[in-house]
Scaffold this motif. Structure first.
Motif, PDB file in Angstrom:
ATOM      1  N   PRO A 387       0.813  -1.227   0.000  1.00 26.28           N
ATOM      2  CA  PRO A 387       0.000   0.000   0.000  1.00 26.28           C
ATOM      3  C   PRO A 387       0.847   1.278   0.000  1.00 26.28           C
ATOM      4  O   PRO A 387       0.447   2.279  -0.604  1.00 26.28           O
ATOM      5  N   ASN A 391       0.634   4.046  -2.942  1.00 34.51           N
ATOM      6  CA  ASN A 391       0.353   5.452  -2.657  1.00 34.51           C
ATOM      7  C   ASN A 391       1.364   6.367  -3.337  1.00 34.51           C
ATOM      8  O   ASN A 391       1.010   7.419  -3.879  1.00 34.51           O
ATOM      9  N   ASN A 406      -5.472   2.764  -5.084  1.00 32.33           N
ATOM     10  CA  ASN A 406      -5.220   3.482  -3.847  1.00 32.33           C
ATOM     11  C   ASN A 406      -6.497   4.080  -3.260  1.00 32.33           C
ATOM     12  O   ASN A 406      -6.690   4.091  -2.038  1.00 32.33           O
ATOM     13  N   ILE A 409      -8.417   1.345  -1.306  1.00 31.15           N
ATOM     14  CA  ILE A 409      -7.842   0.820  -0.071  1.00 31.15           C
ATOM     15  C   ILE A 409      -8.392   1.647   1.087  1.00 31.15           C
ATOM     16  O   ILE A 409      -8.441   2.877   0.996  1.00 31.15           O
ATOM     17  N   GLY A 412      -6.988   4.983   2.022  1.00 33.95           N
ATOM     18  CA  GLY A 412      -6.009   5.263   0.965  1.00 33.95           C
ATOM     19  C   GLY A 412      -6.128   6.658   0.394  1.00 33.95           C
ATOM     20  O   GLY A 412      -5.118   7.289   0.069  1.00 33.95           O
ATOM     21  N   SER A 413      -7.357   7.182   0.279  1.00 32.32           N
ATOM     22  CA  SER A 413      -7.552   8.513  -0.284  1.00 32.32           C
ATOM     23  C   SER A 413      -6.954   9.595   0.602  1.00 32.32           C
ATOM     24  O   SER A 413      -6.665  10.707   0.149  1.00 32.32           O
ATOM     25  N   GLY A 417      -3.437   4.432   3.582  1.00 31.40           N
ATOM     26  CA  GLY A 417      -3.809   3.082   3.172  1.00 31.40           C
ATOM     27  C   GLY A 417      -2.933   2.006   3.778  1.00 31.40           C
ATOM     28  O   GLY A 417      -3.307   0.833   3.809  1.00 31.40           O
ATOM     29  N   TRP A 418      -1.786   2.383   4.294  1.00 34.02           N
ATOM     30  CA  TRP A 418      -0.844   1.452   4.906  1.00 34.02           C
ATOM     31  C   TRP A 418      -1.210   1.103   6.344  1.00 34.02           C
ATOM     32  O   TRP A 418      -0.700   0.122   6.893  1.00 34.02           O
TER      33      TRP A 418
END
Length: 438
Positions: A387, A391, A406, A409, A412-413, A417-418
């Motif tokens: 992720p 990204n 991304n 996820i 993610g936005s 996302g990690w």
């Protein structure tokens, strides 16, 4: 147990050093821009900014103390040997000659001496100034024992005195009143946007690096007990955070009341320049030069010293003196391409380095409760790495398949996302450790 009394004077001096190390170019210009964009919602945006910036300063330094990680090499060994070595090298390059050091020199010239130089002599003046800047940084960073004195006793008080003059003028002779927020995000979610803006200062990233300097400062006073190191380091960190918060409020308020004398700006640098000139005319340019040089020079000294110490641990066979020379030369070369060039690629590197550092900090922070085994670090980073890369690629290629993935996820936005994959990796590592004990 080796305990030694630390005087209030020593705590305050190391606190001033800590403030000086963290308060650099970004800390000077980002709060000003936040204030101008947030306008009437500047108190909420300021709160979010402080929670992000100062919160991670405290957590980063506390995490080192709680996990008893007093050397960078120990932190990197928590990852696999080769990935740890590679990431450690990248981290020090990012906070050193690739981004932070040339950015400090570029900003200090642009906001200071550069405003007095005719266009036809601008490049030559920038070259002479930048070369001199890194010669001074190189010389003063050679002896890490002098950092407390240089930063704490000289540059930090100079910065605080000059900023107090500016803030006194801003609060006494008010420019105007804040209006409606210029940015819709500050209108709908000012605390969240302020929190996200706090990342721009990069204090969360360097909290671990500067944390080693703070710990080393106390160890030089004879403090070696783990508990006392943690307590004393947090005391001086709180001194620094109080100072940082006070200065941030002045800068945010300055930006929020500045629209009466100017049109909206695209960053904090011209806002600060125009405000100081508004109150003091040409003399304001000289005062601003003192502010910017004292703000950036002390941070640059700490960063170059950290660069040498960190890479000396990663590559012990290379003579340590070579690292500072390499750092000074490369920083000068990159700074000569200008601030826009540095900003062009810095976000991609930061989007990769930041999440990994956050993961390391958070695991160290909870290590007294759940343990400090390497498996926690390795599983968390391994689960988060895809992720993180996605990204970075999404930021580099808007509208691409990486951007599409991304956005889907979770978080993610927002660039997080990690986070959930890292938590999942940590949980699996926790189950593995628990099973191995049964």
């Amino acid at each position: 147990m080796n305990t030694k009394k630390v005087t209030i004077q020593q705590t305050l001096l190391i606190g001033l050093m800590t403030f000086g190390l963290f308060f650099g170019a970004g800390n000077l210009i980002f709060p000003v821009f936040l204030g101008q964009q947030a306008q009437a919602n500047y108190p909420q945006a300021f709160l979010g900014f402080i929670l992000s910036d100062c919160g991670f300063i405290l957590i980063g330094i506390a995490s080192l103390c709680l996990s008893q990680t007093y050397h960078f090499k120990k932190l990197m060994t928590k990852l696999a040997p080769i990935p740890g070595k590679l990431f450690g090298t990248l981290l020090y390059l990012v906070i050193g000659p690739l981004i932070l050091l040339p950015r400090l020199a570029s900003v200090s010239f642009k906001m200071g001496l550069g405003s007095f130089i005719p266009e036809q002599y601008y490049f030559l003046a920038m070259a002479i100034y930048t070369a001199g800047y890194f010669v001074i940084v190189y010389r003063l960073s050679q002896d890490s024992r002098n950092i407390v004195s240089i930063v704490g006793k000289v540059f930090t008080p100079l910065l605080l005195v000059t900023l107090t003059i500016v803030f006194g003028l801003v609060f006494i002779f008010k420019m105007g009143s804040p209006t409606q927020p210029l940015n819709v995000t500050y209108q709908t979610s000012p605390i969240l946007q302020g929190f996200l803006d706090g990342y721009n200062t990069m204090d969360a990233l360097v909290s671990v690096i500067f944390g080693f300097i703070i710990i080393k400062a106390y160890q030089s006073l004879g403090i070696n007990d783990a508990k006392q190191l943690a307590v004393e380091s947090l005391k001086s960190s709180l001194v620094a955070v109080v100072l940082i918060t006070s200065v941030y409020f002045g800068l945010v308020y300055l930006g929020a009341t500045s629209l009466t004398i100017m049109d909206p700006m695209t960053n904090g640098s011209p806002i600060l320049v125009k405000v100081v000139h508004h109150y003091l005319g040409d003399a304001g340019g000289l005062l601003l030069m003192v502010i910017v040089i004292s703000a950036t020079l002390k941070t640059a000294i700490g960063l170059m010293s950290s660069f040498e110490q960190g890479l000396s641990e990663i590559y012990p066979r290379i003579k340590s003196g070579y690292f500072n020379k390499f750092s000074a030369i490369l920083s000068f070369a990159i700074a000569m391409f200008g601030l826009d060039f540095i900003l062009m690629y810095s976000n991609y590197l930061l989007n990769f380095v930041y999440p990994v550092v956050f993961i390391l900090i958070l695991i160290m922070f909870v290590s007294p409760k759940f343990g400090d085994q390497s498996v926690y670090y390795r599983f968390s980073v391994a689960f988060a790495i895809l992720p993180i890369i996605c990204n970075v690629l999404a930021a580099a290629n808007p509208g691409s398949q990486f951007d599409f993935v991304n956005q889907r996820i979770p978080l993610g936005s927002m660039g997080f996302g990690w986070l959930l994959p890292a938590i999942l990796g940590y949980f699996i590592a926790f189950l593995r450790v628990k099973k191995s004990k049964t």
